[in-house]
Design a protein around this motif. Structure first.
Motif: not given
Length: 218
Positions: A161-166, A171-173
């Motif tokens: 969950v966290l890496p795409p937030l930062f 943020d890729h499917w």
């Protein structure tokens, strides 16, 4: 071999789940996303869980598990696993609705139902009674094991969950599917921990022979 089982079963499921999250449900429809992921786990993912248990149990019995044999055992255990998981989930929900403490108590006492369902080839209430029998007098051992396992799962989920937030580029499917697969591998080792607890707690009884596989292991 354990990783091979997870990849074969969970990679397509994770790709499908991530695709649905990004292109069908959208980021705000968490309810549909959760329901869909639970559907995949309860109807297809349990095959991977049963295969992991079969691999671990065959190893404990001194056999060399084979991929095909483990998948065959898992396919035959599907009905037992589904019915056992359904009844266990129903009881846990009822326990949590009554009071949190009874729900947590049942969660610990029923922690071994899936190893029982695969290894002893029983299901439903019989597997639940057997889990209660095996965890009698060992509540805190299983509770602490569950805490440790829960901490590992939370850490694995944080990696998802966290890496795409930062890092917006992540943020890729496809990235989401890959990190979910890593979490599934971690969860499989948690399943092996529960299997080890099952074997340890049942060592005062002769272990039932591993499920017939119909094929030799290599």
């Amino acid at each position: 071999m354990l990783c091979a089982v997870i990849v074969v079963i969970w990679l397509p499921l994770d790709l499908l789940s991530s695709y649905m999250d990004y292109f069908v449900f959208g980021p705000d429809d968490l309810r549909k996303s959760f329901k869909f992921s639970r559907f995949l786990d309860n109807f297809i993912g349990i095959i991977a869980t049963a295969a992991v248990i079969s691999i671990g149990y065959s190893s404990c019995a001194g056999e060399r598990p084979a991929f095909g044999s483990a998948m065959s055992v898992a396919a035959r255990a599907w009905g037992r696993m589904w019915w056992t998981r359904f009844l266990t989930g129903l009881m846990l929900v009822l326990g949590l609705l009554l009071l949190i403490i009874p729900g947590l108590y049942l969660l610990v006492r029923l922690a071994l139902v899936e190893p029982v369902a695969v290894c002893e080839r029983v299901s439903g209430s019989t597997a639940m009674r057997r889990s209660f029998e095996l965890t009698r007098g060992r509540f805190w051992q299983v509770f602490l094991l569950g805490l440790a396992f829960g901490a590992v799962i939370i850490a694995a989920m944080a990696c998802v969950v966290l890496p795409p937030l930062f890092i917006p580029a992540l943020d890729h499917w496809l990235v989401d599917a890959g990190t979910s697969l890593v979490a599934d591998v971690v969860a499989a080792f948690g399943t092996l921990c529960l299997l080890c607890a099952y074997v340890s707690f049942s060592n005062h009884h002769p272990l039932p022979p591993p499920p017939a596989t119909g094929g030799g292991g290599k």
